[in-house]
Design a protein around this motif. Structure first.
Motif, short mmCIF file in Angstrom:
data_model
loop_
_atom_site.label_atom_id
_atom_site.label_comp_id
_atom_site.label_asym_id
_atom_site.label_seq_id
_atom_site.Cartn_x
_atom_site.Cartn_y
_atom_site.Cartn_z
N LEU A 109 -13.12 49.86 -17.07
CA LEU A 109 -14.50 49.78 -16.57
C LEU A 109 -14.54 49.66 -15.06
N ALA A 110 -13.67 48.84 -14.48
CA ALA A 110 -13.65 48.67 -13.02
C ALA A 110 -13.29 49.98 -12.33
N GLN A 111 -12.32 50.70 -12.89
CA GLN A 111 -11.97 52.00 -12.31
C GLN A 111 -13.14 52.99 -12.43
N GLY A 112 -13.81 52.96 -13.58
CA GLY A 112 -14.96 53.83 -13.77
C GLY A 112 -16.06 53.55 -12.77
N VAL A 113 -16.36 52.27 -12.58
CA VAL A 113 -17.39 51.85 -11.63
C VAL A 113 -17.03 52.31 -10.22
N LEU A 114 -15.79 52.06 -9.83
CA LEU A 114 -15.36 52.35 -8.47
C LEU A 114 -15.22 53.85 -8.20
N GLU A 115 -14.52 54.54 -9.10
CA GLU A 115 -14.23 55.95 -8.87
C GLU A 115 -15.47 56.84 -9.00
N SER A 116 -16.39 56.46 -9.88
CA SER A 116 -17.56 57.32 -10.11
C SER A 116 -18.81 56.87 -9.37
N GLY A 117 -18.72 55.74 -8.66
CA GLY A 117 -19.93 55.21 -8.04
C GLY A 117 -20.92 54.81 -9.11
N SER A 118 -20.39 54.23 -10.21
CA SER A 118 -21.21 53.85 -11.37
C SER A 118 -21.99 55.04 -11.93
N GLY A 119 -21.31 56.18 -11.95
CA GLY A 119 -21.92 57.38 -12.51
C GLY A 119 -22.83 58.13 -11.55
N GLN A 120 -22.91 57.68 -10.30
CA GLN A 120 -23.82 58.30 -9.33
C GLN A 120 -23.10 59.16 -8.30
N GLY A 121 -21.78 59.19 -8.33
CA GLY A 121 -21.01 59.95 -7.36
C GLY A 121 -20.99 61.44 -7.63
N GLU A 209 -7.34 45.22 -4.79
CA GLU A 209 -8.29 44.18 -4.41
C GLU A 209 -9.71 44.54 -4.85
N LYS A 210 -10.06 45.81 -4.71
CA LYS A 210 -11.40 46.25 -5.11
C LYS A 210 -11.60 46.16 -6.62
N LEU A 211 -10.57 46.55 -7.38
CA LEU A 211 -10.67 46.47 -8.84
C LEU A 211 -10.81 45.03 -9.30
N ILE A 212 -9.98 44.14 -8.75
CA ILE A 212 -10.04 42.73 -9.13
C ILE A 212 -11.39 42.13 -8.75
N GLY A 213 -11.91 42.51 -7.58
CA GLY A 213 -13.21 42.00 -7.16
C GLY A 213 -14.32 42.41 -8.12
N LEU A 214 -14.30 43.66 -8.57
CA LEU A 214 -15.32 44.13 -9.52
C LEU A 214 -15.18 43.42 -10.86
N ILE A 215 -13.96 43.25 -11.33
CA ILE A 215 -13.72 42.59 -12.62
C ILE A 215 -14.24 41.16 -12.60
N GLU A 216 -14.01 40.45 -11.52
CA GLU A 216 -14.42 39.04 -11.46
C GLU A 216 -15.89 38.89 -11.12
#
Length: 297
Positions: A109-121, A209-216
């Protein structure tokens, strides 16, 4: 006869000039194409940093904190509502992947959020590519061109987002460089985040760091716990005691964020300031999510 000879000499002179001109033009184009990939990446990083600072300054002036800038294969500012809706939409797929392949749902989920811009990229909208996966050798499916580490790189194109999620799981499972990750605890999201960066999933030095930040920040570790039927790993990491496997062991030191709560209301409840809660939990904004665990003492 003299006229014919003169005409022939003029014609040869014109052809020679054009050939020379073409050669010089070709050299110029070739020189332009020799711009190094490293220089391009440096320019992109500089541009991205400037954009992040600009957005941060704008948010500071406006007094807003309910949005963040996601920068991976996308560069886009989205609200926390958009991120939360994205997480709720794809969490069943991420949890199924965890059951089938052993990849933590929180990581997916964190990778999906980051890589896709939460589906908006751009990639997610134009190619249903939610994980920034490039074509790589052997890819026979459809593709699109997108500028990421270098101009006009080849990225995979999918029929729908679900196909992208499935391919992401297989991409990790079938490549030897990620093999060591599957020996980690199934809810070790920090180990997975660090391992993905080390294995070269992304060039961003702050990727883990970005993935961990999103997860937490969005309490994605709860979805790992749901699959495993255990207490969220985050509790153990916060209290760092052998007895932290139960909620009773951390009562009074950990607060589980409830729907509708804010950092201000939580800080008042524990006789703290908002700044103290932020510092204790390494929060960079006031954004929190229901189910998130906060250290309060």
């Amino acid at each position: 006869m003299c006229r014919k000879l003169f005409f022939l000499l003029c014609l040869l002179s014109i052809v020679g000039c054009n050939a020379k001109k073409g050669s010089l033009t070709g050299q110029k184009i070739k020189h332009q194409e020799l711009i190094s990939k490293e220089k391009y990446r440096a320019e992109q990083r500089k541009k991205q940093e400037a954009e992040r600072k600009e957005v941060a300054e704008k948010k500071k002036k406006e007094g807003t904190s309910d949005s963040e800038v996601l920068v991976a294969t996308s560069r886009i500012a989205v609200t926390t509502d958009v991120i939360n809706n994205y997480i709720l939409q794809y969490k069943p797929i991420a949890q199924k992947s965890m059951r089938d392949h052993g990849i933590p749902a929180s990581i997916t989920l964190a990778q999906g959020v980051l890589e896709s811009g939460s589906g908006q990229g751009t990639l997610s909208l134009n190619a249903n590519n939610h994980f920034g996966i490039k074509c790589h050798q052997g890819w026979t499916g459809e593709s699109v061109r997108h500028t990421d580490d270098a101009p006009d790189e080849c990225f995979r194109k999918y029929t729908n987002p679900e196909e992208s999620y499935r391919d992401h799981s297989l991409f990790l499972v079938n490549r030897s460089r990620y093999a060591s990750l599957f020996s980690l605890d199934k809810d070790d999201y920090k180990g997975w985040a660090t391992g993905l960066k080390k294995a070269g999933y992304a060039t961003d030095p702050k990727y883990a760091e970005k993935l961990i930040g999103l997860i937490e920040r969005y309490a994605l570790y709860n979805y790992d716990a749901e699959v495993l039927g255990t207490t969220p790993k985050r509790i153990e990491q916060l209290v760092q005691t052998p007895s932290s496997s139960s909620f009773a062991a951390v009562e009074g030191s950990i607060h589980v964020v409830q729907k509708g709560e804010t950092l201000y209301s939580i800080s008042r409840k524990y006789n703290m300031t908002v700044e103290q809660v932020q510092a204790l939990n390494n929060l960079k904004s006031n954004s929190i999510s229901a189910g998130q665990l906060l250290k309060v003492k």
